[in-house]
Design a protein around this motif. Structure first.
Motif, PDB file in Angstrom:
ATOM      1  N   LEU A   1     -12.301   2.864  12.472  1.00 23.60           N
ATOM      2  CA  LEU A   1     -13.217   3.537  11.629  1.00 23.60           C
ATOM      3  C   LEU A   1     -12.600   3.603  10.147  1.00 23.60           C
ATOM      4  O   LEU A   1     -12.861   3.554   9.153  1.00 23.60           O
ATOM      5  CB  LEU A   1     -13.804   4.631  11.944  1.00 23.60           C
ATOM      6  CG  LEU A   1     -14.912   4.583  13.193  1.00 23.60           C
ATOM      7  CD1 LEU A   1     -15.457   6.023  13.535  1.00 23.60           C
ATOM      8  CD2 LEU A   1     -16.079   3.638  12.595  1.00 23.60           C
ATOM      9  N   LEU A   2     -11.172   4.178  10.348  1.00 25.51           N
ATOM     10  CA  LEU A   2     -10.289   4.209   9.074  1.00 25.51           C
ATOM     11  C   LEU A   2      -9.944   3.085   8.641  1.00 25.51           C
ATOM     12  O   LEU A   2     -10.204   3.105   7.015  1.00 25.51           O
ATOM     13  CB  LEU A   2      -8.878   4.925   9.795  1.00 25.51           C
ATOM     14  CG  LEU A   2      -8.085   5.103   8.542  1.00 25.51           C
ATOM     15  CD1 LEU A   2      -8.441   6.303   7.518  1.00 25.51           C
ATOM     16  CD2 LEU A   2      -6.701   5.769   8.981  1.00 25.51           C
ATOM     17  N   GLY A   3      -9.983   1.810   9.279  1.00 28.12           N
ATOM     18  CA  GLY A   3      -9.765   0.536   8.561  1.00 28.12           C
ATOM     19  C   GLY A   3     -10.924   0.238   7.679  1.00 28.12           C
ATOM     20  O   GLY A   3     -10.877  -0.245   6.775  1.00 28.12           O
ATOM     21  N   ARG A   4     -12.013   0.414   8.436  1.00 24.18           N
ATOM     22  CA  ARG A   4     -13.279   0.090   7.742  1.00 24.18           C
ATOM     23  C   ARG A   4     -13.456   0.820   6.394  1.00 24.18           C
ATOM     24  O   ARG A   4     -13.685   0.329   5.126  1.00 24.18           O
ATOM     25  CB  ARG A   4     -14.484   0.350   8.547  1.00 24.18           C
ATOM     26  CG  ARG A   4     -14.879  -0.834   9.136  1.00 24.18           C
ATOM     27  CD  ARG A   4     -16.104  -0.436  10.247  1.00 24.18           C
ATOM     28  NE  ARG A   4     -17.224  -0.135   9.385  1.00 24.18           N
ATOM     29  CZ  ARG A   4     -18.492   0.262   9.851  1.00 24.18           C
ATOM     30  NH1 ARG A   4     -18.505   0.427  11.092  1.00 24.18           N
ATOM     31  NH2 ARG A   4     -19.355   0.556   8.981  1.00 24.18           N
ATOM     32  N   PHE A   5     -12.960   2.291   6.560  1.00 29.61           N
ATOM     33  CA  PHE A   5     -13.095   2.847   5.133  1.00 29.61           C
ATOM     34  C   PHE A   5     -12.023   2.450   4.200  1.00 29.61           C
ATOM     35  O   PHE A   5     -12.249   2.164   2.836  1.00 29.61           O
ATOM     36  CB  PHE A   5     -12.571   4.427   5.599  1.00 29.61           C
ATOM     37  CG  PHE A   5     -12.829   5.363   4.392  1.00 29.61           C
ATOM     38  CD1 PHE A   5     -13.895   5.611   3.691  1.00 29.61           C
ATOM     39  CD2 PHE A   5     -11.734   6.247   3.927  1.00 29.61           C
ATOM     40  CE1 PHE A   5     -14.015   6.264   2.558  1.00 29.61           C
ATOM     41  CE2 PHE A   5     -11.518   6.871   2.994  1.00 29.61           C
ATOM     42  CZ  PHE A   5     -12.747   6.972   2.088  1.00 29.61           C
ATOM     43  N   LEU A   6     -10.889   2.413   4.533  1.00 33.80           N
ATOM     44  CA  LEU A   6      -9.927   1.971   3.551  1.00 33.80           C
ATOM     45  C   LEU A   6     -10.025   0.540   2.905  1.00 33.80           C
ATOM     46  O   LEU A   6      -9.837   0.323   1.783  1.00 33.80           O
ATOM     47  CB  LEU A   6      -8.393   1.559   4.432  1.00 33.80           C
ATOM     48  CG  LEU A   6      -7.975   2.767   4.944  1.00 33.80           C
ATOM     49  CD1 LEU A   6      -6.486   2.597   5.456  1.00 33.80           C
ATOM     50  CD2 LEU A   6      -7.725   4.016   3.977  1.00 33.80           C
TER      51      LEU A   6
ATOM     52  N   PHE B   1      -5.665  -8.330  -1.352  1.00 30.96           N
ATOM     53  CA  PHE B   1      -5.549  -7.071  -0.190  1.00 30.96           C
ATOM     54  C   PHE B   1      -6.201  -5.835  -0.680  1.00 30.96           C
ATOM     55  O   PHE B   1      -6.640  -5.220   0.064  1.00 30.96           O
ATOM     56  CB  PHE B   1      -4.151  -7.005   0.281  1.00 30.96           C
ATOM     57  CG  PHE B   1      -3.705  -8.133   1.099  1.00 30.96           C
ATOM     58  CD1 PHE B   1      -4.314  -8.753   2.376  1.00 30.96           C
ATOM     59  CD2 PHE B   1      -2.326  -8.865   0.824  1.00 30.96           C
ATOM     60  CE1 PHE B   1      -3.923  -9.674   2.919  1.00 30.96           C
ATOM     61  CE2 PHE B   1      -2.155  -9.951   1.450  1.00 30.96           C
ATOM     62  CZ  PHE B   1      -2.768 -10.203   2.659  1.00 30.96           C
ATOM     63  N   SER B   2      -6.638  -5.796  -2.031  1.00 31.00           N
ATOM     64  CA  SER B   2      -7.138  -4.695  -2.664  1.00 31.00           C
ATOM     65  C   SER B   2      -8.647  -4.733  -2.393  1.00 31.00           C
ATOM     66  O   SER B   2      -9.120  -3.730  -2.637  1.00 31.00           O
ATOM     67  CB  SER B   2      -6.579  -4.383  -4.078  1.00 31.00           C
ATOM     68  OG  SER B   2      -5.155  -4.435  -4.181  1.00 31.00           O
ATOM     69  N   LYS B   3      -9.107  -6.004  -2.566  1.00 28.05           N
ATOM     70  CA  LYS B   3     -10.404  -6.162  -2.360  1.00 28.05           C
ATOM     71  C   LYS B   3     -11.044  -5.941  -1.067  1.00 28.05           C
ATOM     72  O   LYS B   3     -10.254  -5.785  -0.081  1.00 28.05           O
ATOM     73  CB  LYS B   3     -10.664  -7.732  -2.656  1.00 28.05           C
ATOM     74  CG  LYS B   3     -10.596  -8.129  -4.069  1.00 28.05           C
ATOM     75  CD  LYS B   3     -10.869  -9.546  -4.260  1.00 28.05           C
ATOM     76  CE  LYS B   3     -11.274 -10.331  -3.149  1.00 28.05           C
ATOM     77  NZ  LYS B   3     -10.743 -11.601  -2.787  1.00 28.05           N
ATOM     78  N   PRO B   4     -12.279  -5.739  -0.771  1.00 27.98           N
ATOM     79  CA  PRO B   4     -12.740  -5.544   0.462  1.00 27.98           C
ATOM     80  C   PRO B   4     -12.790  -6.993   1.356  1.00 27.98           C
ATOM     81  O   PRO B   4     -13.001  -8.129   0.790  1.00 27.98           O
ATOM     82  CB  PRO B   4     -14.315  -5.287   0.465  1.00 27.98           C
ATOM     83  CG  PRO B   4     -14.229  -4.737  -1.043  1.00 27.98           C
ATOM     84  CD  PRO B   4     -13.167  -5.299  -1.757  1.00 27.98           C
ATOM     85  N   LEU B   5     -11.984  -6.746   2.426  1.00 29.04           N
ATOM     86  CA  LEU B   5     -11.879  -8.015   3.431  1.00 29.04           C
ATOM     87  C   LEU B   5     -12.711  -8.043   4.413  1.00 29.04           C
ATOM     88  O   LEU B   5     -12.832  -9.200   5.090  1.00 29.04           O
ATOM     89  CB  LEU B   5     -10.318  -7.937   3.845  1.00 29.04           C
ATOM     90  CG  LEU B   5      -9.117  -7.893   2.877  1.00 29.04           C
ATOM     91  CD1 LEU B   5      -7.960  -7.663   3.637  1.00 29.04           C
ATOM     92  CD2 LEU B   5      -9.100  -8.995   1.845  1.00 29.04           C
TER      93      LEU B   5
END
Length: 1362
Positions: free
Chosen positions: A490-495, A990-994
């Motif tokens: 979930l943290l990964g999705r948030f970041l 990598f700053s963009k949503p992946l």
């Protein structure tokens, strides 16, 4: 296709180890499917897969099926990647290492080293200003002072208080003063400050046995004999404790002290500077309040809340809970477990309490205050968490604890309800756990529920909504193994939601947790941890230091080498490692010692050998990681050379992705030895390290770079320019001597004395023996001897002396190469020396010409870099007049006149070494030290051509002024070199949503569907329309473009009433013909020369781009071209490379094929260039199999592999790039005297072989290639003056225009449908000499441009009635 787009469609496999195939409908391929988060994650992956699994990102958009539709409405879109968004506009910045983003870091982690506890209880004597009720609160530190002798009670209470503080900060030194005097307190404070040094000191004051503080904020102590209360002014206390400090005042009217303190800080009368900076106060109540006396509370309720929060919270809650009847409050003291063991009941309660109070603070406090109070100092953080509880409990007794800095009110925050519920669930188990010590404790569902709440927020939240309040809880959950995986996912999705999310997570304090997790070896956490670190480092590079310090780089190196990870995940590991080594010598050394070079090269080599399709993102980051590791690190460079890195990286220069090519150029460039003086920290073995090896490597690298000087992507060419700058810096002397020989001022004689190189010292290679220099070798296959214009005959002194001229650049290296090539095959242009010189002169010559090519690049940024590189070797650019005598006005090239040589006419105008060899000292001026400004030439807009010439000055010693030697430190030297941007640019990915599609994709799809509907409707109308008339009366608009030279080419927009026109001077104007307004007007570039040969629309069904082809073969693609003053250059390249001997003008012809993404280009060259705009690469050069040049090109808009070419000699050829020899058929339908093919086009419909061709002589031929290319219909439309032909894409109609001010319209059967001679105006003035014709793609609309600068638009009768 976006680099790494595969990642976006693989959320599930990134975070869960699922199979490498797209998840099937039942989603059963996950190992963790029983975990509810995994199922959700997998289903998300499925949802997204439907949206963008392929490079044809809009394939899903089309609701129309069937091959016909797909043929008419291509689904592909081009030139819309990250690299096209802002290459020209801005310099990308990589992860920041300072400034705003590092705000999350606690400025200076602090520690409270000393605790001073002052208890003024005077047990059994009540102070005079206190009237106590009965029964009254009596407990102090959970001890009844009246249960034992007063002195013993006092000591026990002091010891308990010390123990309570030590539980929160075990390493702090606690000193207790019981009922002290002023002197004892002074001594205590001074001792604490002396030993604490710069650490924080805590001062705890319990004044329950003395009067309330005074209005001036004095606190009371005792005299020695306890007969008097003695006041202690607050500024005395402040002067003893100094800063940093924290005060706890547990007494009635404690607010008085706080007010006095604030006054003291505001007045600045503090005894030392900066006391306001770090002085924290906690007080039990407001200035007008007394402490609660109710017997349900302890007497020191404030202290109890601060030091024993769980006990206090449960006792208070117990009386208010539904359990109060069944639960004995004394059981609370028997709660089993330890506070720091989360698997026990007490540990779980403490953990939940920490999570709840952290969450409340995070959600109500400003972030900088939160960081200061809750993240800087462990003891301060604990006290403030517990202070929130004190506020909640004491407010229930009408008492308001206060603090400085002031906190907002939190006692009614809804998270307290979550705490009450968790406490109740835990307390309900208490009786059974106390009875049976072996009973199993059931953990609370609190964390699972909070993670679910966080997940709900992730499904619906965004940057513009309130941030998720559960973030601090996610942090706490990372401590627990059972919830950790879900929390990380979930943290990964948030970041992934963007840099703002990463900044929030770092502010809440995520960093130490994820750093610690790198020490775990749990396999299922690896992928998500790599993802999280990718997101953190994409925002903030400064974390590299912490990673190296904790050995975190090993984690990523191991991951990079793991077989089971997907390539796009390993690309992230390579990115993390690249950031670790970026400009960080410790990081470079650590990764060097961990054999990272060997590992990266092994992966690259494996890819080259197996020829497998590796994720391009992985290749890109392997190269960037190597480049960053080699940058300014000699030891690593040597290791790379020994491992044959140049040979391993060179093949990547032909990869289809521009980012991979640019990254490979960057890696190769960092291997070129620049030899900054300040970086000669070379390892001991360097002397023996073969110079030969270095030279060999440099030759491989430079030869490789020569192949991409004319790459289709400006991103790649910019990196080549930066690489050549490094090379030029290391080889200045040699390059200058070559350049000097090129641009030597000419005397009257053809042969000139040239400088001997004998006196010029080569860098570390001894003296160069002056010797005869042979011809420059032409790179590539074309070594045939060509004598140009008979200018140099074999009997000339030049040839007999074997002094040769020529351009060192090959067909595939530059379109500017000159054709005068002489090659006697004997001398190879090598200078012989006593000791080997690094490279031979042919190589240097190629480099100099490559630099010149770059300096004239169609991309302004690349051209600026090219000029910068030339300045390093002492060549400055000057502008020249258009009108120089005998000029060869080749488009985009310098005008060359004999007296002043320029490299466009090298063969004619500059001789090489004269055998008689006089000594002419080379006088070069030092070029400007500051980098050239981006807009070097804006003030000279209309100057037609450039010339490069040496900067002249008197230089005494070597004859070569060296601009960059002796310029101090390596840092200032480095500022003289242009810097690479590919690394910073690539970090942006990598700053963009992946993991998710961008929000605007739905909007784009809706727009596209609407345009497709319009197109299909109108295609059907066009196909079924009966041939209708088009004549003078059908004119619907006329526009005076005000072009001085007339309209050269025009284009009708498909979905808006817009016409785009361009002139000979490359000025582009855009006009709305319904509203008759000019929308925009801009110059294609700053040195227009030969006009525009073609305008095309790319991605016409989406946000269209305008492709502008100049006559010199330069292609520029613009977006936002209809917005006034705001067109942006998306990309630019030169589509034609190497032209025929003796040709002055290229007269480029191009056509664009949306279906295949190919741009076909030709002109005065012997081949047709085939560019793939997805790869931005020349994919083929098709021999035109004719001695004549191509004069017209047309690509089929429904068959993605076919195109037709018309030639100057009247012949027509059809090509199909799918067949081996590509030529399908050749025929010569035009046999008149003037047979040049002016226009060619495929007939509308899906017929493959039907072509219309028109020649200058005025005849229009209809061909069917299937019947051996015979003409089945001929129309003699005009007599000898046909200038333009237009074939409608879908309607059975064609139009031809004549220089004799006439347009004729025909059906496909040859029937004339109309003639246009006059403007539809009151005066019926004649139209001008027709220069261009174009049909609207989906309507029967014809736009005609004329030499009189007028553009007219005609509609057929049906359109008009519609």
């Amino acid at each position: 296709m976006a680099l790494g787009d595969l990642m976006t469609s693989r959320f599930s496999q990134l975070l869960l180890a699922v199979s490498n195939h797209v998840i099937d409908g039942n989603g059963s391929s996950s190992d963790y499917q029983e975990d509810d988060v995994a199922a959700d994650v997998a289903s998300q992956g499925r949802d997204f897969d439907t949206a963008s699994t392929s490079s044809y990102a809009n394939a899903a958009a089309s609701s129309i099926t069937g091959p016909t539709t797909m043929a008419y409405l291509p689904q592909t879109i081009f030139l819309c990647e990250l690299r096209h968004a802002a290459f020209e506009a801005s310099t990308p910045s990589g992860p920041s290492d300072s400034g705003l983003v590092s705000k999350w870091r606690p400025k200076d982690r602090m520690k409270t080293g000393y605790v001073a506890l002052v208890l003024c209880l005077n047990i059994s004597v009540d102070p005079p200003d206190v009237i106590k009720i009965s029964p009254c609160a009596r407990m102090e530190c959970w001890i009844d002072p009246f249960s034992m002798a007063p002195q013993k009670a006092l000591e026990t209470i002091g010891k308990n208080l010390r123990d309570q503080y030590e539980r929160w900060q075990p390493k702090a030194r606690c000193k207790v003063e019981l009922d002290p005097t002023v002197d004892e307190v002074k001594k205590l404070c001074n001792t604490c400050r002396r030993y604490a040094k710069s650490e924080r000191v805590l001062f705890h004051y319990n004044g329950h046995g003395v009067p309330k503080p005074t209005a001036n904020g004095e606190i009371w102590l005792f005299n020695k004999s306890y007969t008097q209360y003695i006041p202690l002014p607050i500024n005395d206390l402040d002067s003893w404790l100094r800063t940093p400090s924290i005060y706890v005042f547990d007494c009635s009217a404690a607010g008085m002290i706080v007010n006095a303190f604030i006054e003291l800080l505001d007045c600045g009368t503090s005894n030392y500077p900066g006391s306001a900076r770090d002085c924290i106060l906690l007080a039990a109540c407001e200035a007008h309040e007394t402490l609660p006396q109710s017997a349900e509370f302890p007497a020191d309720v404030f202290t109890s809340c601060l030091t024993t929060p769980i006990k206090m919270a449960l006792r208070w809650f117990c009386t208010r809970s539904l359990l109060h009847e069944s639960l004995d409050c004394s059981l609370i003291d028997k709660i089993p477990g330890r506070q720091n063991d989360r698997k026990t009941l007490l540990g779980e309660l403490n953990w939940i309490f920490t999570a709840v109070t952290d969450t409340i603070a995070w959600n109500v406090l400003p972030h900088d205050l939160f960081r200061r109070l809750f993240r800087q100092d462990l003891l301060v953080a604990s006290l403030f968490r517990n202070f929130l509880l004190a506020e909640r409990i004491m407010r229930s007794a009408n008492c308001s604890p206060i603090s400085h800095p002031t906190l907002p009110s939190t006692h009614q925050h809804h998270m307290w309800d979550a705490w009450d519920m968790a406490a109740e669930i835990c307390l309900s188990q208490l009786p059974s756990l106390v009875e049976d010590p072996n009973a199993e404790f059931q953990p609370s569902p609190f964390f699972t529920e909070q993670l679910t709440a966080f997940e709900v927020w992730l499904d619906h939240g965004s940057e513009h909504k309130k941030p998720p309040e559960q973030l601090p809880i996610v942090l706490q959950v990372l401590l627990s193994q059972c919830h950790r995986f879900r929390a990380l996912v979930l943290l990964g999705r948030f970041l992934d939601m963007g840099p703002w999310a990463v900044d929030l997570a770092l502010s809440v304090g995520i960093f130490p947790y994820v750093l610690k997790l790198l020490q775990t070896s749990t396999p299922e956490l690896r992928q998500i941890l790599v993802f999280i670190w990718t997101k953190i480092l994409a925002l903030d590079k400064s974390c590299q230091v912490d990673l190296v310090k904790d050995g975190g780089h090993f984690y990523f190196i191991r991951f990079l080498n793991s077989v089971e990870a997907y390539p796009e995940q390993r690309a992230m590991a390579a990115f993390v490692l690249a950031v670790i080594v970026d400009g960080h010598r410790r990081g470079q050394e650590a990764c060097f010692d961990a054999a990272l070079i060997h590992l990266c090269l092994k992966h690259l080599n494996g890819f080259m050998q197996h020829d497998a399709q590796t994720e391009p993102l992985f290749l890109q980051w392997l190269c960037l990681c190597l480049g960053k590791l080699w940058e300014d690190f000699n030891e690593a460079q040597l290791k790379g050379l020994q491992a044959d890195a140049p040979a391993i990286c060179a093949p990547l220069l032909s990869e289809p992705q521009p980012e991979v090519r640019a990254s490979a150029v960057f890696a190769l460039a960092t291997l070129l030895d620049v030899q900054f003086d300040s970086f000669r920290d070379v390892v001991g073995g360097d002397e023996e390290c073969d110079d030969d090896e270095k030279s060999r490597a440099e030759i491989i690298i430079v030869k490789s770079l020569m192949n991409v000087v004319s790459d289709g992507s400006p991103l790649v060419r910019a990196e080549v320019a930066v690489a050549l700058a490094r090379f030029a810096f290391g080889h200045k002397q040699h390059l200058k001597s070559i350049a000097a020989a090129y641009w030597k001022p000419q005397s009257n004689s053809l042969l000139n004395p040239l400088p001997s190189l004998a006196n010029i010292n080569g860098t570390g290679s001894g003296n160069i023996v002056s010797s005869q220099i042979g011809p420059l070798i032409r790179v590539g296959n074309d070594n045939s001897a060509v004598v140009r214009d008979g200018r140099v005959s074999t009997s000339s002194p030049l040839a007999t002396g074997r002094i040769m001229h020529g351009s060192p650049l090959s067909d595939n290296s530059s379109q500017h190469s000159d054709s005068g090539i002489l090659n006697d095959g004997v001398s190879n242009g090598v200078v012989h020396h006593s000791r080997p010189k690094p490279l031979d002169n042919a190589m240097y010559s190629q480099c100099v010409l490559a630099m010149c090519t770059l300096a004239k690049d169609p991309s302004p940024r690349v051209a600026g870099l090219g000029r910068w590189v030339l300045s390093i070797i002492g060549i400055e650019q000057v502008t020249k007049s258009v009108k120089s005598a005998g000029s060869s006005a080749r488009p985009g090239e310098p005008t060359t006149s004999l007296p002043t040589p320029s490299f466009a006419g090298l063969a004619r105008s500059s001789s090489w070494f004269d055998m008689n060899g006089g000594h002419l000292p080379l006088t070069f001026r030092t070029p400007p030290v500051s980098p050239p400004r981006q807009n070097y030439f804006t003030s000279m807009r209309r100057v037609s051509s450039l010339d490069f010439r040496p900067l002249l000055m008197n230089s005494s010693d070597s004859g070569l002024a060296d601009p960059l030697l002796g310029s101090g430190s390596g840092v200032s030297e480095r500022s003289l070199l242009p810097q690479s941007t590919i690394y910073n640019f690539s970090c942006g990915h990598f700053s963009k949503p992946l993991l998710t599609a961008s929000d605007d994709s739905e909007e784009l799809l809706a727009g596209r569907e609407e345009r497709e509907r319009f197109a299909l409707e109108h295609i059907a109308k066009c196909q079924h329309s009966s041939a209708s008339k088009l004549n003078n009366n059908n004119q619907i608009a006329s526009w005076d473009t005000k072009f001085e030279t007339g309209t050269r080419t025009a284009l009708l927009q498909p979905f808006s009433p817009i016409v785009i026109a361009a002139d000979e001077n490359e000025r582009i104007r855009i006009w709305n013909y319904e509203e008759a307004t000019l929308l925009n007007c801009f110059d294609n570039h700053d040195f227009p020369e030969k006009g525009i040969s073609k305008l095309c629309l790319l991605n016409e069904l989406d946000d269209s781009l305008l492709l502008v082809a100049s006559c010199d073969g330069n292609i520029r693609v613009w977006k936002d071209y209809t917005l006034r003053g705001n067109p942006k250059l998306v990309t630019a390249f030169s589509s034609i490379q190497g032209h025929k001997p003796g040709v002055r003008s290229l007269s480029a012809v191009v056509d664009w094929q949306q279906l295949s993404g190919y741009l076909y280009a030709s002109g005065e060259i012997s081949s047709i260039m085939l560019w793939d705009l997805d790869k931005e690469q020349l994919v083929n050069s098709i021999p035109s199999s004719s001695d004549c040049s191509v004069s017209a090109l047309a690509s089929s808009q429904v068959h993605g592999s076919q195109f037709a070419a018309g030639f100057v000699d009247g012949s027509v050829r059809l090509y199909d790039i799918r067949i081996p020899d590509m030529l399908v058929c050749s025929t010569r339908p035009h046999t008149q005297q003037v047979e040049r093919v002016v226009g060619i086009g495929f007939q509308p419909g899906l017929d493959q072989g039907k072509i219309v061709s028109a020649s200058q002589a005025g005849d229009i031929q209809f061909l069917d290639i299937r019947s051996q290319g015979d003409t089945y219909l001929t129309i003699d439309a005009h007599r000898g003056s046909l200038t333009a032909l237009a074939v409608h894409r879908h309607a059975p109609i064609i139009a031809s225009g004549s220089a004799k001010q006439l347009i004729k319209v025909f059906s496909l059967e040859g029937e004339q449908l109309g003639t246009i001679r006059y403007q539809h105006t009151f005066m019926a003035q004649k139209i001008g000499s027709v220069s261009c014709l174009t049909f609207h793609p989906y309507q029967v609309l014809l736009a005609a441009g004329a030499a009189d600068a007028c553009v007219s638009i005609y509609a057929d009768e049906n359109s008009q009635t519609r």
